[in-house]
Design a protein around this motif. Structure first.
Motif, PDB file in Angstrom:
ATOM      1  N   SER A  16       0.832  -1.193   0.000  1.00 59.62           N
ATOM      2  CA  SER A  16       0.000   0.000   0.000  1.00 59.62           C
ATOM      3  C   SER A  16       0.872   1.251   0.000  1.00 59.62           C
ATOM      4  N   ASN A  18       0.527   5.799  -1.213  1.00 59.77           N
ATOM      5  CA  ASN A  18      -0.202   6.856  -1.885  1.00 59.77           C
ATOM      6  C   ASN A  18       0.486   7.185  -3.208  1.00 59.77           C
ATOM      7  N   LYS A  73      -1.236   5.290 -10.317  1.00 62.26           N
ATOM      8  CA  LYS A  73      -2.662   5.504 -10.466  1.00 62.26           C
ATOM      9  C   LYS A  73      -2.906   6.652 -11.457  1.00 62.26           C
ATOM     10  N   ILE A 108      -4.368   1.699  -0.981  1.00 63.27           N
ATOM     11  CA  ILE A 108      -3.775   2.506   0.077  1.00 63.27           C
ATOM     12  C   ILE A 108      -4.241   1.958   1.424  1.00 63.27           C
ATOM     13  N   ALA A 139      -9.407  -1.832  -6.371  1.00 62.99           N
ATOM     14  CA  ALA A 139      -8.601  -0.611  -6.314  1.00 62.99           C
ATOM     15  C   ALA A 139      -8.308  -0.206  -7.745  1.00 62.99           C
ATOM     16  N   GLY A 143      -9.673   5.708  -7.315  1.00 57.51           N
ATOM     17  CA  GLY A 143     -10.158   5.417  -5.977  1.00 57.51           C
ATOM     18  C   GLY A 143     -10.299   3.922  -5.769  1.00 57.51           C
ATOM     19  N   GLN A 144     -10.560   3.543  -4.524  1.00 60.34           N
ATOM     20  CA  GLN A 144     -10.769   2.126  -4.247  1.00 60.34           C
ATOM     21  C   GLN A 144     -12.143   1.909  -3.631  1.00 60.34           C
ATOM     22  N   TYR A 162      -8.553   8.455  -3.871  1.00 59.31           N
ATOM     23  CA  TYR A 162      -7.193   8.474  -3.346  1.00 59.31           C
ATOM     24  C   TYR A 162      -6.777   9.891  -2.971  1.00 59.31           C
ATOM     25  N   ILE A 165      -5.257  12.648  -5.760  1.00 51.62           N
ATOM     26  CA  ILE A 165      -5.363  12.105  -7.112  1.00 51.62           C
ATOM     27  C   ILE A 165      -5.736  13.184  -8.132  1.00 51.62           C
TER      28      ILE A 165
END
Length: 454
Positions: A16, A18, A73, A108, A139, A143-144, A162, A165
């Motif tokens: 995990s 960011n 991401k 994350i 994920a 976003g997840q 996230y 993001i």
């Protein structure tokens, strides 16, 4: 190569973290990825010359590619999702690895997710929901998704954006804009700034979850009359600009459905549903779901197809839709049609001699409309994507002199993604009749929409 051999790579993806946000940090990641890929290709070539096994090099290079894009991401990961849909690009085992970018990026930390939920909704998840699973269901690029249950017993999913993001997306497109600007200075033919800005505008809207809730509600209403198509409903009291709560739909992703080796009848059913889910809203309401990778579709146990993730939904001018519809209708009916007049009606700028333009469009139409010109088309043998790519390479300069309107970028993304999904499904049947029924059924609604906006 089998899945057990991929275990070390998949384990590495589970960490995990960011996503990096700054332009230089993200540009550096891409540069390093490019260098690693080039080095991998060189080693692979040397091993081929030496007669050595190259599978380990491929696995290492692609595993690193997947892990880096998953950590980044944003728009970078969206590129990886698009590549994962290229049926011919990789062997099945490696394509399955890249396909993890569709919904299985490194998540994350759960503590960070809980903090975002509390900041956005005013209370921690354990107070807002009867149940909340800190382990994500999926994920993705922005976003997840976490499973939860409301106090009234309804199963829901919570999509949590996230941290940072939106800034990461802005950095990606700022870097891309620099490239587009430089290309445009070289020659007007290579000026893609309008298309980059269209992508920036539309994809940046994906960070507004309140807007996505409105789009989800609209698609729920559009698909409801179909019976075998569905979309989740938003839960406004548990949603905000960075947290989106939706009713849960259970099923397997389209990718997992394909990997399960379904029979011919099931492949045909889902293919027909997919066409109606993607093209139906375009012809009936001048809008399209423009992110049709396989992770955004679920096949339910009772045989329905669910459309997910409404961050990227594009709305179009009614006259643009009608121009496309007139072209499609002529193809399924076998009627005479003038492609040059058609593209001009849709807003394309044509800077070619008319004879050259007509010959280019004739070749393009021949490839693109093969499923519409027969009563039995076999997508398992479809070669339209590589054939179109070869045509593009052979007539690059001619293509550059026919410039579509910026809004066509998202239509191309949606239609191209749908075609890739159909190729992966590999169904055989009368696709022409599917499109014919769809066009005729949607005709009155299109006319009414055009009158209301006229």
């Amino acid at each position: 190569m089998h899945l057990p051999a991929l275990a070390p790579i998949l384990e590495g993806m589970s960490k995990s973290r960011n996503p990096p946000v700054g332009r230089l940090a993200r540009l550096g990641k891409v540069a390093a990825l490019s260098a690693r890929g080039s080095a991998g290709l060189a080693v692979r070539a040397l091993r081929k010359v030496a007669g050595s096994d190259t599978q380990e090099t491929e696995r290492s290079t692609i595993g690193h590619f997947v892990q880096v894009l998953g950590e980044m991401k944003g728009a970078a990961m969206k590129l990886g999702q698009a590549l994962s849909m290229e049926v011919d690009a990789l062997p099945p085992e490696l394509r399955q690895l890249v396909a993890r970018l569709q919904s299985e990026a490194p998540p994350i930390a759960s503590e960070e997710i809980a903090s975002i939920i509390e900041e956005e909704l005013g209370a921690p998840p354990e107070r807002l929901f009867a149940e909340f699973d800190p382990k994500p269901l999926a994920a993705a690029s922005l976003g997840q998704v976490h499973a939860a249950r409301l106090e009234d017993g309804r199963e829901v999913v919570l999509k949590v954006q996230y941290p940072g993001i939106a800034d990461a997306l802005d950095s990606d497109f700022s870097n891309l804009s620099v490239v587009a600007r430089a290309a445009g200075l070289t020659s007007k033919l290579f000026d893609g700034r309008d298309y980059v800005e269209e992508l920036r505008r539309e994809i940046s809207l994906e960070t507004d979850y309140l807007l996505e809730a409105e789009r989800a509600r609209a698609f729920h209403a559009l698909l409801a009359p179909e019976g075998d198509l569905l979309a989740p409903e938003p839960i406004p009291e548990r949603s905000s600009s960075r947290v989106l709560c939706l009713t849960r739909v259970r099923g397997q992703t389209l990718q997992r459905f394909i990997d399960s080796n379904p029979d011919a009848e099931a492949r045909w059913r889902v293919s027909e549903q997919l066409i109606r889910a993607v093209h139906g809203p375009f012809f009936s309401a001048a809008r399209i779901h423009a992110d049709p990778h396989p992770g955004n579709f679920l096949v339910t146990e009772d045989g329905r197809l669910a459309l997910l993730d409404f961050g990227c939904v594009k709305s179009f001018r009614p006259d643009f839709v009608e121009a496309i519809r007139a072209f499609m209708r002529s193809e399924v009916r076998g009627e005479a049609y003038e492609p040059l007049a058609g593209v001009r009606a849709a807003g394309f700028e044509v800077e070619l001699d008319e004879a050259i333009a007509r010959s280019l469009l004739a070749e393009t139409v021949e490839i693109a409309t093969r499923p519409l010109r027969t009563s039995c088309y076999d997508y398992a043998r479809d070669t339209s994507v590589p054939d179109m790519r070869a045509l593009g390479l052979r007539r690059t300069l001619d293509f550059l002199r026919i410039r579509p309107p910026a809004e066509a970028v998202m239509l191309g993304r949606a239609v191209g993604g749908c075609a890739q999904n159909l190729r992966a499904l590999g169904a055989r049947g009368d696709f022409r009749s599917v499109y014919a029924r769809l066009l005729e059924r949607m005709a009155p609604r299109v006319a009414q929409e055009a009158r209301s906006q006229g």
